[in-house]
Structures are given as C-alpha cells and as structure tokens.
Motif scaffolding. Structure first.
Motif, short mmCIF file in Angstrom:
data_model
loop_
_atom_site.label_atom_id
_atom_site.label_comp_id
_atom_site.label_asym_id
_atom_site.label_seq_id
_atom_site.Cartn_x
_atom_site.Cartn_y
_atom_site.Cartn_z
N LEU A 74 0.81 -1.22 0.00
CA LEU A 74 0.00 0.00 0.00
C LEU A 74 0.84 1.28 0.00
O LEU A 74 0.35 2.34 -0.36
N GLU A 75 2.10 1.17 0.39
CA GLU A 75 2.99 2.33 0.40
C GLU A 75 3.70 2.50 -0.94
O GLU A 75 4.65 3.27 -1.03
N ALA A 76 3.29 1.73 -1.96
CA ALA A 76 3.92 1.75 -3.29
C ALA A 76 5.38 1.33 -3.20
O ALA A 76 6.26 1.91 -3.84
N ARG A 91 4.58 5.72 -7.66
CA ARG A 91 3.16 6.03 -7.74
C ARG A 91 3.04 7.54 -7.99
O ARG A 91 2.98 8.34 -7.07
N PRO A 92 3.03 7.97 -9.28
CA PRO A 92 3.00 9.39 -9.58
C PRO A 92 1.69 10.08 -9.20
O PRO A 92 1.66 11.29 -9.01
N ARG A 93 0.62 9.31 -9.14
CA ARG A 93 -0.66 9.87 -8.68
C ARG A 93 -1.51 8.74 -8.13
O ARG A 93 -1.17 7.57 -8.28
N ALA A 164 -3.15 -3.35 -2.71
CA ALA A 164 -1.84 -3.97 -2.88
C ALA A 164 -2.02 -4.99 -4.01
O ALA A 164 -3.11 -5.52 -4.21
N PHE A 165 -0.97 -5.25 -4.77
CA PHE A 165 -1.13 -6.17 -5.91
C PHE A 165 0.15 -6.94 -6.19
O PHE A 165 1.24 -6.59 -5.71
N THR A 166 -0.02 -7.98 -6.98
CA THR A 166 1.12 -8.79 -7.46
C THR A 166 1.08 -8.78 -8.96
O THR A 166 0.01 -8.87 -9.58
#
Length: 170
Positions: A74-76, A91-93, A164-166
């Motif tokens: 979640l924190e990129a 994460r630009p935006r 969050a992702f994979t």
C-alpha cells in the motif's frame, strides 16, 4: 457327484484367449523409445501427471517459468522477499503505479503480464488492479503500468491507493 468337463470348443476358446492376451502383454513390453515414430505420442495419449518437469528439455522448462514478479504494498513499495526481476515502482498519482524491470532482455511488449489484487494486504473490500500496457502517466523509463481502483455498487470506480497487488511476467 457330477464332474464338469470342458468341451473341446471351450478348451480352444480359452487357449485362444490366453495366447491373445499374452501376446499383447509381451509385445507391449518389447516397445522401446527408438521404436516410436516422431510425433507418434500426442498429449491425448499421455496420462495426466505422467510427465514431470525433469522429463522436459531444459529450454522447455525455462520457457515455462515466470521471468519476473513483484508484490507491491500500500505504500507503493516492492516487497523485497516477494520480488524478482523488478528494479523499482513509483506512484505518480493516486492509483497509478509505474514499474521498471531490472532485466533489460525482458521486453514487456512481447509478454503477457498478469496482475492480481493482494487481498490480504489491501485496505478496501471492492477493489481491482489492471495492467496498463501503455504505462500512461508514467515516466519514459517505466516498463509497465498498473492501475488500481475501488468502487461502490451503482457508482463509477475511482483510482485508489487502497490496493496492494502482485504482477507476474511470464
């Protein structure tokens, strides 16, 4: 007491059956790899689970492996213990993630990356993550883009940072 004596026809039939089944078993035991034509054994003729990775040629095994994968929190941030082949993520935006591969030989244009939500690490119930092959809104150096969304039933989805992702690159 009456004894059962087989008729001559029964004896001949049993003898024929014994020879027929014995011959097939003998013949099957005599067939070796060199006796088979190329392409004679098709996938339909192979029992499920009969071929293990060790039975395959090294090049075939290599082509079946994922070449890069990353878990993004979640924190990129890349989760280091669950990442291979990715150098960075930004994460630009809101809801837009830009990922850079660490392997220059991997061409994202010739692969089919897969993205999935990491439900255990996400912070919302109605979420999704999508691959953005154009990496729109990412810097030129980014190889892949991912967009994450949250939605409420009956409303349009919105880009969100609660996912969050994979991502896996075959």
């Amino acid at each position: 007491m009456r004894r059962l004596i087989p008729s001559p026809a029964m004896v001949v039939a049993l003898l024929a059956l014994l020879l027929a089944t014995g011959g097939v078993g003998y013949a099957a035991g005599q067939i070796r790899t060199k006796d088979l034509r190329d392409g004679a054994v098709t996938s339909v003729k192979i029992r499920d689970g009969a071929v293990a990775p060790a039975d395959l040629a090294p090049a075939t095994r290599a082509s079946m492996r994922a070449r890069a994968w990353a878990n993004v929190d979640l924190e990129a941030q890349l989760v280091e213990s669950r990442t291979k082949g990715f150098a960075s993520v930004t994460r630009p935006r809101t809801g837009v993630y830009c990922l850079t591969l660490s392997d220059d030989t991997l061409d994202p244009a010739t692969t089919a990356p897969v993205v999935t939500v990491d439900w255990d690490a996400s912070a919302a119930p109605n979420i999704t993550a999508h691959l953005s092959t154009s990496a729109h809104q990412c810097p030129e150096s980014a190889d892949l883009g991912v967009r994450t969304y949250a939605w409420v039933a009956g409303r349009n989805s919105k880009l969100a940072d609660t996912v969050a992702f994979t991502i896996v690159v075959p």
